[in-house]
Design a protein around this motif. Structure first.
Motif, PDB file in Angstrom:
ATOM      1  N   ASN A 107       0.827  -1.198   0.000  1.00 53.05           N
ATOM      2  CA  ASN A 107       0.000   0.000   0.000  1.00 53.05           C
ATOM      3  C   ASN A 107       0.872   1.264   0.000  1.00 53.05           C
ATOM      4  O   ASN A 107       1.612   1.510   0.941  1.00 53.05           O
ATOM      5  N   PRO A 108       0.774   2.075  -1.062  1.00 59.51           N
ATOM      6  CA  PRO A 108       1.689   3.218  -1.191  1.00 59.51           C
ATOM      7  C   PRO A 108       1.473   4.290  -0.133  1.00 59.51           C
ATOM      8  O   PRO A 108       2.348   5.107   0.115  1.00 59.51           O
ATOM      9  N   ARG A 109       0.305   4.308   0.516  1.00 58.84           N
ATOM     10  CA  ARG A 109       0.019   5.378   1.460  1.00 58.84           C
ATOM     11  C   ARG A 109       0.384   5.014   2.891  1.00 58.84           C
ATOM     12  O   ARG A 109       0.202   5.789   3.806  1.00 58.84           O
ATOM     13  N   GLN A 110       0.877   3.780   3.073  1.00 61.97           N
ATOM     14  CA  GLN A 110       1.208   3.378   4.431  1.00 61.97           C
ATOM     15  C   GLN A 110       2.705   3.353   4.665  1.00 61.97           C
ATOM     16  O   GLN A 110       3.474   2.987   3.772  1.00 61.97           O
ATOM     17  N   LYS A 111       3.093   3.700   5.875  1.00 58.53           N
ATOM     18  CA  LYS A 111       4.501   3.627   6.219  1.00 58.53           C
ATOM     19  C   LYS A 111       4.916   2.169   6.351  1.00 58.53           C
ATOM     20  O   LYS A 111       4.105   1.303   6.692  1.00 58.53           O
ATOM     21  N   ILE A 112       6.211   1.937   6.098  1.00 63.11           N
ATOM     22  CA  ILE A 112       6.737   0.575   6.118  1.00 63.11           C
ATOM     23  C   ILE A 112       6.412  -0.149   7.429  1.00 63.11           C
ATOM     24  O   ILE A 112       5.950  -1.278   7.435  1.00 63.11           O
ATOM     25  N   GLY A 113       6.635   0.557   8.536  1.00 67.78           N
ATOM     26  CA  GLY A 113       6.387  -0.060   9.832  1.00 67.78           C
ATOM     27  C   GLY A 113       4.951  -0.532   9.960  1.00 67.78           C
ATOM     28  O   GLY A 113       4.682  -1.626  10.460  1.00 67.78           O
ATOM     29  N   ASN A 114       4.016   0.283   9.475  1.00 63.97           N
ATOM     30  CA  ASN A 114       2.606  -0.090   9.574  1.00 63.97           C
ATOM     31  C   ASN A 114       2.253  -1.236   8.637  1.00 63.97           C
ATOM     32  O   ASN A 114       1.431  -2.091   8.968  1.00 63.97           O
ATOM     33  N   ILE A 115       2.872  -1.222   7.453  1.00 64.77           N
ATOM     34  CA  ILE A 115       2.619  -2.319   6.513  1.00 64.77           C
ATOM     35  C   ILE A 115       3.026  -3.646   7.147  1.00 64.77           C
ATOM     36  O   ILE A 115       2.302  -4.633   7.085  1.00 64.77           O
ATOM     37  N   ILE A 116       4.187  -3.627   7.790  1.00 65.78           N
ATOM     38  CA  ILE A 116       4.687  -4.880   8.363  1.00 65.78           C
ATOM     39  C   ILE A 116       3.862  -5.312   9.577  1.00 65.78           C
ATOM     40  O   ILE A 116       3.636  -6.499   9.802  1.00 65.78           O
ATOM     41  N   GLN A 117       3.362  -4.345  10.368  1.00 67.89           N
ATOM     42  CA  GLN A 117       2.656  -4.769  11.589  1.00 67.89           C
ATOM     43  C   GLN A 117       1.155  -5.003  11.386  1.00 67.89           C
ATOM     44  O   GLN A 117       0.487  -5.506  12.277  1.00 67.89           O
ATOM     45  N   GLU A 118       0.655  -4.668  10.221  1.00 62.46           N
ATOM     46  CA  GLU A 118      -0.781  -4.838   9.994  1.00 62.46           C
ATOM     47  C   GLU A 118      -1.295  -6.239  10.334  1.00 62.46           C
ATOM     48  O   GLU A 118      -2.319  -6.376  11.013  1.00 62.46           O
ATOM     49  N   MET A 139      12.396  -6.342  10.917  1.00 66.25           N
ATOM     50  CA  MET A 139      13.084  -5.517   9.929  1.00 66.25           C
ATOM     51  C   MET A 139      14.574  -5.806   9.944  1.00 66.25           C
ATOM     52  O   MET A 139      15.221  -5.892   8.902  1.00 66.25           O
ATOM     53  N   GLU A 140      15.103  -5.986  11.132  1.00 65.44           N
ATOM     54  CA  GLU A 140      16.524  -6.287  11.217  1.00 65.44           C
ATOM     55  C   GLU A 140      16.818  -7.634  10.567  1.00 65.44           C
ATOM     56  O   GLU A 140      17.785  -7.807   9.826  1.00 65.44           O
ATOM     57  N   LEU A 141      15.926  -8.584  10.813  1.00 63.23           N
ATOM     58  CA  LEU A 141      16.109  -9.932  10.275  1.00 63.23           C
ATOM     59  C   LEU A 141      16.193  -9.930   8.744  1.00 63.23           C
ATOM     60  O   LEU A 141      16.964 -10.669   8.149  1.00 63.23           O
ATOM     61  N   VAL A 142      15.392  -9.087   8.098  1.00 59.64           N
ATOM     62  CA  VAL A 142      15.392  -9.094   6.636  1.00 59.64           C
ATOM     63  C   VAL A 142      16.314  -8.021   6.056  1.00 59.64           C
ATOM     64  O   VAL A 142      16.309  -7.779   4.853  1.00 59.64           O
ATOM     65  N   GLY A 143      17.090  -7.377   6.916  1.00 63.43           N
ATOM     66  CA  GLY A 143      18.081  -6.442   6.406  1.00 63.43           C
ATOM     67  C   GLY A 143      17.559  -5.041   6.113  1.00 63.43           C
ATOM     68  O   GLY A 143      18.088  -4.357   5.254  1.00 63.43           O
ATOM     69  N   LEU A 144      16.493  -4.625   6.834  1.00 64.26           N
ATOM     70  CA  LEU A 144      16.045  -3.232   6.726  1.00 64.26           C
ATOM     71  C   LEU A 144      16.529  -2.503   7.977  1.00 64.26           C
ATOM     72  O   LEU A 144      16.672  -3.101   9.037  1.00 64.26           O
ATOM     73  N   ARG A 145      16.757  -1.210   7.829  1.00 63.89           N
ATOM     74  CA  ARG A 145      17.260  -0.467   8.982  1.00 63.89           C
ATOM     75  C   ARG A 145      16.124   0.172   9.782  1.00 63.89           C
ATOM     76  O   ARG A 145      15.045   0.408   9.267  1.00 63.89           O
ATOM     77  N   ASN A 146      16.410   0.439  11.064  1.00 71.28           N
ATOM     78  CA  ASN A 146      15.426   1.028  11.974  1.00 71.28           C
ATOM     79  C   ASN A 146      14.716   2.244  11.386  1.00 71.28           C
ATOM     80  O   ASN A 146      13.511   2.395  11.493  1.00 71.28           O
ATOM     81  N   GLU A 147      15.510   3.136  10.791  1.00 72.19           N
ATOM     82  CA  GLU A 147      14.939   4.404  10.330  1.00 72.19           C
ATOM     83  C   GLU A 147      13.984   4.206   9.152  1.00 72.19           C
ATOM     84  O   GLU A 147      13.262   5.114   8.780  1.00 72.19           O
ATOM     85  N   HIS A 148      13.977   3.009   8.578  1.00 71.64           N
ATOM     86  CA  HIS A 148      13.052   2.750   7.475  1.00 71.64           C
ATOM     87  C   HIS A 148      11.603   2.683   7.943  1.00 71.64           C
ATOM     88  O   HIS A 148      10.675   2.790   7.160  1.00 71.64           O
TER      89      HIS A 148
END
Ligand SMILES: Nc1ncnc2c1ncn2[C@@H]1O[C@H](COP(=O)(O)OP(=O)(O)OP(=O)(O)O)[C@@H](O)[C@H]1O
Ligand SMILES: Nc1ncnc2c1ncn2[C@@H]1O[C@H](COP(=O)(O)OP(=O)(O)OP(=O)(O)O)[C@@H](O)[C@H]1O
Ligand code: SF4
Ligand SMILES: [Mg+2]
Ligand SMILES: [Mg+2]
Lengths: 331, 331
Positions: A107-118, A139-148
């Motif tokens: 979903n382009p309108r959602q932040k990454i964090g919200n997409i993952i926790q939905e 996020m760390e497990l799949v190689g994304l950084r905190n600030e993402h």
């Protein structure tokens, strides 16, 4: 002993389709008889040409759709026989899916964090804090950084978006992940990164994968078992080595010989397939592959072959049964 | 003399966020009847370079080149009318999306005969037989009956063949095929590539094949140009490139292929291709390059012997090159 996570027996899925207004609906056999077992930590690859029923199988395994007939057990529970909602919900969490298109599936309108926790919000009772923590870990497990966490999908490259999709699929701690062409849309160098991530996650978490792909060099590398489908039906299935080193079904042989190889030494003999994939609404009689098969004879138009064990693989072909097929020269 | 000779082709787009250099100093040379592959990841400038040659870029694009010679004629100094005479007749291009480049409103027969009329004059009807012949040549069965078919009535592979039929209608001296098989199944891909090679051989047509698939390069082309972020990083014979790539990027690209993996994990290239905003100083590949030295981080390399690198891999003592500080895996 590895735990059996999926047991599929003779799965069928028919769709009713209309070819025109006022025309009676016809039955389209998108999937006509898939059987396999999938164990913890293992990868089953499903290959075949466009329209052969790969995504249909994926929709059945993720319980997005119900099979027309056949039996499906997830985590040793028969899906059709469970009526209890809580168990169904639990089974749905056991099997998660990652789609092909890293651009369309987020979903382009959602932040990454919200997409993952939905999925956590929908399926669990964790507090906001707990969810946040779990997302950061994932996020760390799949190689994304905190600030993402606070960014939007359009700020990410294709490979990173696929990491996001994988994180989202894993957040409910599934045991099985269905990967529908997970790397097809990615560039070679990024493709390798994502494949490595999948391999590492599997080793770490003991995940079972159903890996849908038309890229045979990737499949050869990543899979334990391979199922080759043609027009809704598995035509050959067996261990990776058996299928790739000793392909038996004429379609498997053609598919392998048609796959270009990154090798400049020596040209291989290529099996030419004539014609195109027939319509699944009106499949050819007998063996569905017979109009394109170089080994086809009268029998192949009359009788439908069934899966039988030859060596290490199961193959459905009358010519194989009659030992009329030569070996494909190993490449 | 080469059929096509391009020196230092550069294309810049005026965008909202400033000027974007999509193609950055590319040199190409194609002989009569030769197959040249252009390979590179998404966004590396493959399509833009060829569209610049065809004169098909929008007005926001600024094209410059030291020279652009086709068949001895200077395309740069030519006016639009002269250029249009060559483009479409002596140079044809198959575009990346076949479905969108055939006009859905007209029959296949109309579209082919229209092309012939435009270039040779006369009435459309007089070309009916030639159209059938062309459809036959590209392997469309029952060509007579297909003349009246609309594109949507044909499969993807068929549409691609119709496109090719249209493109070879004027017997071009040079055919540019932009990812002609990417959306197609492997067995259809094999058919189309074979068809292109057959045409190249029987008509002495030169072919520029744009692809991101190293395996397709290996199986079809004689020479190859490797692009990275708009720059040409290596130009070699295909045989040489596969045996001993000289640019670190070419080597990394080949090593990332599943076929070349020594173990379960692939040799992925860390990082991503730089975008408009995050172009590194020095060599554009340096943040991802396992051989990068201080020089690479400071100074852009110059093209020498077709290779854009301060430290090409054919150097006598390769152990001198590897930077011990940079661990490719963990980055
Ligand atoms: N909801 C539906 N209604 C009717 N027909 C459908 C439906 N979903 C899929 N089909 C048909 O079922 C067949 C199998 O489709 P499916 O999407 O499973 O193929 P696939 O193997 O995933 O192909 P691809 O490689 O192109 O993704 C196709 O002929 C398709 O048109
Ligand atoms: N009309 C345009 N205006 C601005 N930028 C453009 C335009 N067309 C292309 N670009 C940019 O130019 C760069 C090169 O694009 P190009 O289409 O040549 O890539 P490509 O190598 O063909 O990639 P792909 O493999 O995805 O087709 C990209 O960064 C792209 O965004
Ligand atoms: S110039 Fe340096 S950084 Fe660039 S490719 Fe060559 S060795 Fe690598
Ligand atoms: Mg699909
Ligand atoms: Mg392109």
């Amino acid at each position: 002993m590895k735990q059996q996570l999926i047991k599929a027996r003779n799965l069928h899925k028919y769709y009713a389709v209309k070819s025109g207004y006022l025309q009676p609906a016809q039955s389209l056999k998108a999937l006509a008889g898939a059987s396999f077992d999938l164990y913890e930590g293992k990868t089953l690859a499903v290959v075949g040409e466009s329209g052969c029923g790969k995504s249909t199988l994926a929709r059945l395994l993720t319980m997005i759709e119900e099979p027309t007939s056949g039996q499906l057990s997830i985590d040793n529970i028969d899906v059709a026989e469970t009526t209890e909602k809580s168990i169904k919900k639990q089974l749905r969490q056991t099997v998660q899916m990652v789609f092909q298109d890293p651009f369309g599936s987020l979903n382009p309108r959602q932040k990454i964090g919200n997409i993952i926790q939905e999925p956590l919000i929908i399926n669990t009772n964790f507090s906001a804090n707990e969810r946040h923590q779990q997302v950061l870990e994932m996020m760390e497990l799949v190689g994304l950084r905190n600030e993402h966490f606070q960014r939007y999908p359009h700020m990410f490259s294709g490979g990173q978006r696929q990491r996001i999709a994988i994180a989202r699929a894993l957040i409910l701690k599934p045991k099985v992940v269905i990967l529908d062409e997970p790397v097809s849309a990615l560039d070679v160098s990024i493709q390798a990164q994502v494949i490595n991530l999948l391999i590492e996650l599997q080793q770490e978490l003991g995940l079972a994968y159903v890996f849908i792909s038309h890229d045979l060099s990737v499949v050869r590398h990543i899979s334990d078992q391979v199922m080759v489908m043609y027009l809704g039906k598995p035509v050959e299935q067996g261990p990776n080595k058996a299928v790739f080193n000793n392909p038996q079904h004429p379609y498997t042989q053609a598919l392998l010989s048609a796959t270009p190889q990154a090798d400049v030494e020596g040209k291989r003999q290529r099996i030419k397939l004539t014609g195109e994939l027939p319509s699944p609404i009106d499949p050819p009689s007998g063996c569905a592959f017979n109009p394109r098969c170089q080994y086809a004879d009268k029998n192949c138009q009359l009788h439908e072959p069934v899966m039988e064990l030859y060596g290490d693989s199961r193959v459905s072909c009358l010519a194989v049964a009659q030992q009329r097929i030569g070996q494909l020269k190993a490449s | 003399m080469a059929l096509l000779e391009i020196a230092n082709l550069t294309v810049e787009f005026a965008t909202a966020t400033g000027s974007l250099r999509a193609v950055d100093g590319i040199n190409l040379s194609v002989d009569e009847g030769e197959i040249l592959a252009i390979v590179g990841e998404s966004g590396s400038g493959k399509s833009v370079a060829m569209l610049a040659l065809m004169g098909l870029l929008p007005w926001t694009a600024k094209v410059s080149a030291d020279s652009m010679l086709f068949d001895g004629q200077d395309l740069l100094s030519m006016d639009d009318r002269q250029r249009r005479k060559i483009i479409g007749k002596d140079i044809s291009m198959i575009f990346q999306e076949p479905m969108t480049s055939l006009n859905p409103c007209f029959t296949v027969g109309y579209q082919i005969t229209e092309v012939l009329c435009q270039h040779f004059g006369g009435s459309r009807r007089s070309y009916n037989n030639r159209a059938i012949e062309l459809l036959h040549q590209v392997g469309i069965p029952a060509a007579e009956t297909r003349l009246n078919a609309y594109p949507h009535q044909l499969s993807g592979g068929m549409c691609q063949r119709v496109m090719i039929a249209m493109m070879i209608a004027c017997q071009p001296k040079l055919l540019i095929a932009d990812e002609p098989t990417t959306a197609l199944d492997v067995t259809i891909q094999a058919q189309i590539l074979e068809l292109l090679i057959e045409l190249q051989q029987s008509h002495g047509m030169a072919l520029i094949l744009i692809t991101h698939d190293m395996a397709v390069v290996a199986e079809t082309a004689e020479h190859v140009v490797v692009l990275y972020a708009g720059q040409q990083v290596e130009q070699r014979s295909v045989k040489e490139l596969f045996k001993s790539p000289q640019h670190p990027y070419s080597e990394a690209l080949l090593n990332a292929l599943p076929e070349r993996a020594q173990e379960k994990l692939l040799n992925a290239i860390p990082g991503v291709v730089p975008g408009q905003m995050d172009r590194p100083k020095g060599c554009l590949f340096n943040p991802r390059c396992s051989y990068a030295q201080e020089m690479c981080r400071q100074q852009p390399p110059e093209l020498r012997d077709g290779i854009l690198c301060h430290y090409p891999l054919a150097m006598p003592n390769p152990s001198m090159r590897k930077d011990p500080d940079l661990d490719v895996r963990t980055q």
